[in-house]
Scaffold this motif. Structure first.
Motif, mmCIF file in Angstrom:
data_model
loop_
_atom_site.group_PDB
_atom_site.id
_atom_site.type_symbol
_atom_site.label_atom_id
_atom_site.label_comp_id
_atom_site.label_asym_id
_atom_site.label_seq_id
_atom_site.Cartn_x
_atom_site.Cartn_y
_atom_site.Cartn_z
ATOM 1 N N TRP A 1 0.866 -1.211 0.095
ATOM 2 C CA TRP A 1 -0.074 0.022 0.027
ATOM 3 C C TRP A 1 0.733 1.225 0.021
ATOM 4 C CZ3 TRP A 1 -4.944 1.235 -0.629
ATOM 5 C CH2 TRP A 1 -5.984 0.094 -0.948
ATOM 6 N N GLU A 2 1.997 1.239 0.440
ATOM 7 C CA GLU A 2 2.852 2.273 0.507
ATOM 8 C C GLU A 2 3.119 3.214 -0.729
ATOM 9 O OE1 GLU A 2 3.505 4.788 2.906
ATOM 10 O OE2 GLU A 2 2.233 3.495 4.225
ATOM 11 N N PRO A 3 3.561 2.591 -1.750
ATOM 12 C CA PRO A 3 3.773 3.042 -3.151
ATOM 13 C C PRO A 3 2.383 3.394 -3.592
ATOM 14 C CG PRO A 3 4.774 1.128 -2.951
ATOM 15 C CD PRO A 3 4.210 1.197 -1.705
ATOM 16 N N HIS A 4 1.270 2.826 -3.179
ATOM 17 C CA HIS A 4 -0.122 3.309 -4.140
ATOM 18 C C HIS A 4 -0.410 4.646 -3.151
ATOM 19 C CE1 HIS A 4 -3.909 3.304 -5.721
ATOM 20 N NE2 HIS A 4 -4.602 3.381 -4.378
ATOM 21 N N LEU A 5 -0.457 4.764 -1.841
ATOM 22 C CA LEU A 5 -0.381 5.863 -0.958
ATOM 23 C C LEU A 5 0.118 6.851 -1.559
ATOM 24 C CD1 LEU A 5 -1.330 4.150 2.361
ATOM 25 C CD2 LEU A 5 -3.154 5.123 0.789
ATOM 26 N N LYS A 6 1.499 6.853 -1.763
ATOM 27 C CA LYS A 6 2.289 7.873 -2.312
ATOM 28 C C LYS A 6 1.891 8.425 -3.524
ATOM 29 C CE LYS A 6 7.225 9.096 -2.830
ATOM 30 N NZ LYS A 6 8.623 8.541 -2.726
ATOM 31 N N ARG A 7 1.487 7.667 -4.298
ATOM 32 C CA ARG A 7 1.149 8.037 -5.746
ATOM 33 C C ARG A 7 -0.099 8.685 -5.712
ATOM 34 N NH1 ARG A 7 2.325 3.413 -7.704
ATOM 35 N NH2 ARG A 7 0.659 2.359 -7.401
ATOM 36 N N MET A 8 -1.046 8.068 -4.707
ATOM 37 C CA MET A 8 -2.430 8.826 -4.631
ATOM 38 C C MET A 8 -2.095 10.453 -4.076
ATOM 39 S SD MET A 8 -4.820 7.333 -6.001
ATOM 40 C CE MET A 8 -3.190 7.072 -7.228
ATOM 41 N N CYS A 9 -1.260 10.576 -3.029
ATOM 42 C CA CYS A 9 -0.946 11.876 -2.417
ATOM 43 C C CYS A 9 -0.357 12.720 -3.661
ATOM 44 C CB CYS A 9 0.120 11.644 -1.355
ATOM 45 S SG CYS A 9 -0.703 11.173 0.191
ATOM 46 N N ALA A 10 0.468 12.402 -4.437
ATOM 47 C CA ALA A 10 1.058 13.075 -5.673
ATOM 48 C C ALA A 10 -0.195 13.308 -6.612
ATOM 49 C CB ALA A 10 2.102 12.176 -6.299
ATOM 50 N N PHE A 11 -1.249 12.502 -7.035
ATOM 51 C CA PHE A 11 -2.313 12.663 -7.609
ATOM 52 C C PHE A 11 -3.257 13.688 -7.022
ATOM 53 C CE2 PHE A 11 -6.909 11.852 -8.579
ATOM 54 C CZ PHE A 11 -6.793 11.772 -9.941
ATOM 55 N N TRP A 12 -3.593 13.821 -5.888
ATOM 56 C CA TRP A 12 -4.400 14.698 -5.213
ATOM 57 C C TRP A 12 -3.930 15.971 -5.033
ATOM 58 C CZ3 TRP A 12 -9.288 14.896 -5.278
ATOM 59 C CH2 TRP A 12 -10.244 13.674 -5.363
ATOM 60 N N SER A 13 -2.528 16.140 -4.810
ATOM 61 C CA SER A 13 -1.800 17.382 -4.997
ATOM 62 C C SER A 13 -1.921 17.884 -6.248
ATOM 63 C CB SER A 13 -0.328 16.875 -4.439
ATOM 64 O OG SER A 13 0.551 18.343 -4.761
ATOM 65 N N SER A 14 -1.772 17.237 -7.508
ATOM 66 C CA SER A 14 -2.055 17.527 -8.625
ATOM 67 C C SER A 14 -3.507 17.983 -9.155
ATOM 68 C CB SER A 14 -1.685 16.421 -9.812
ATOM 69 O OG SER A 14 -0.107 16.469 -9.675
ATOM 70 N N VAL A 15 -4.487 17.317 -8.470
ATOM 71 C CA VAL A 15 -5.985 17.734 -8.812
ATOM 72 C C VAL A 15 -6.272 18.687 -8.124
ATOM 73 C CG1 VAL A 15 -8.101 16.674 -8.248
ATOM 74 C CG2 VAL A 15 -6.387 15.170 -9.498
ATOM 75 N N ALA A 16 -5.941 18.739 -6.630
ATOM 76 C CA ALA A 16 -6.423 19.787 -5.786
ATOM 77 C C ALA A 16 -5.755 21.237 -5.964
ATOM 78 C CB ALA A 16 -6.329 19.221 -4.242
ATOM 79 N N LEU A 17 -4.277 21.031 -6.013
ATOM 80 C CA LEU A 17 -3.381 22.075 -5.911
ATOM 81 C C LEU A 17 -2.916 22.345 -7.426
ATOM 82 C CD1 LEU A 17 -1.812 21.629 -2.556
ATOM 83 C CD2 LEU A 17 -3.634 23.256 -3.008
ATOM 84 N N LEU A 18 -2.872 21.675 -8.162
ATOM 85 C CA LEU A 18 -2.429 21.960 -9.705
ATOM 86 C C LEU A 18 -0.875 22.098 -9.607
ATOM 87 C CD1 LEU A 18 -4.756 24.589 -10.876
ATOM 88 C CD2 LEU A 18 -5.225 22.092 -10.902
ATOM 89 N N THR A 19 -0.374 21.085 -8.792
ATOM 90 C CA THR A 19 1.220 21.157 -8.668
ATOM 91 C C THR A 19 1.875 20.264 -9.722
ATOM 92 O OG1 THR A 19 0.984 18.920 -7.341
ATOM 93 C CG2 THR A 19 0.857 21.075 -6.233
ATOM 94 N N GLY A 20 1.036 19.499 -10.561
ATOM 95 C CA GLY A 20 1.838 18.770 -11.487
ATOM 96 C C GLY A 20 2.728 17.581 -10.845
ATOM 97 N N THR A 21 2.678 17.161 -9.645
ATOM 98 C CA THR A 21 3.420 16.101 -9.188
ATOM 99 C C THR A 21 3.189 14.872 -9.662
ATOM 100 O OG1 THR A 21 2.068 16.158 -7.137
ATOM 101 C CG2 THR A 21 3.837 17.407 -7.011
ATOM 102 N N TYR A 22 1.959 14.261 -10.083
ATOM 103 C CA TYR A 22 1.364 13.262 -10.398
ATOM 104 C C TYR A 22 1.756 13.162 -12.112
ATOM 105 C CZ TYR A 22 -1.694 9.313 -11.452
ATOM 106 O OH TYR A 22 -2.066 8.211 -12.049
ATOM 107 N N HIS A 23 2.208 12.177 -12.558
ATOM 108 C CA HIS A 23 2.398 11.878 -13.999
ATOM 109 C C HIS A 23 1.958 10.297 -14.549
ATOM 110 C CE1 HIS A 23 5.046 15.268 -13.877
ATOM 111 N NE2 HIS A 23 5.601 14.782 -12.759
ATOM 112 N N GLY A 24 0.979 9.931 -14.001
ATOM 113 C CA GLY A 24 0.350 8.807 -14.015
ATOM 114 C C GLY A 24 -0.678 8.887 -15.323
#
Length: 149
Positions: free
Chosen positions: A53-76
């Motif tokens: 679960w740790e890699p998934h949770l890390k990826r989801m944190c990056a996803f929600w950072s990109s979605v909510a804050l438009l940070t561009g940290t998620y690249h999936g």
């Protein structure tokens, strides 16, 4: 103003308006997935696909950072990741129910409103993409049911 500066300004405005920061995103993502893992409808779907679960949770944190804050940290590619899942409207409704409760419980109202708005759009888009993958074109307001496909 270049693209990076515009993005930073938008992110700063969202942070100021909602209070969303990396710690809030982490708390929401972890709290949400704790609930999902315990859920009789969604838990088995995730358990069949996620062992670590740790890699998934890390990826989801990056996803929600990109979605909510438009940070561009998620690249999936979320659509590709979800197209082969055995899910339909019922799963997305349950996902939203759990997500909305977690957002309301774990974040301030302005942040919860933003997270929930984005989650609803994501769920609608994923449901439509999964339906199309199954050869079903949804009309406006129509929902995808695997037993009807």
């Amino acid at each position: 103003m270049d693209h990076a500066a515009r993005r930073a300004a938008v992110t700063a405005e969202i942070r100021a308006r909602t209070g969303i920061d990396d710690e809030m995103i982490r708390r929401l993502v972890h709290g949400f997935y704790d609930r999902v893992r315990a859920d009789p409808v969604l838990g088995p779907v995730f358990a069949a696909r996620i062992e670590d679960w740790e890699p998934h949770l890390k990826r989801m944190c990056a996803f929600w950072s990109s979605v909510a804050l438009l940070t561009g940290t998620y690249h999936g590619r979320p659509m590709q990741a979800h197209q082969q899942l055995p899910v339909d409207a019922r799963h997305f409704d349950r996902w939203l129910q759990i997500f909305e409760a977690a957002a309301r419980d774990l974040t301030p109202p302005a942040a919860a409103d933003l997270f929930i708005d984005r989650a609803r759009r994501i769920a609608e888009s994923l449901e439509m993409g999964i339906a199309m993958q199954q050869g079903v074109m949804l009309a406006t307001g129509q929902r995808f049911r695997r037993d009807a496909a």
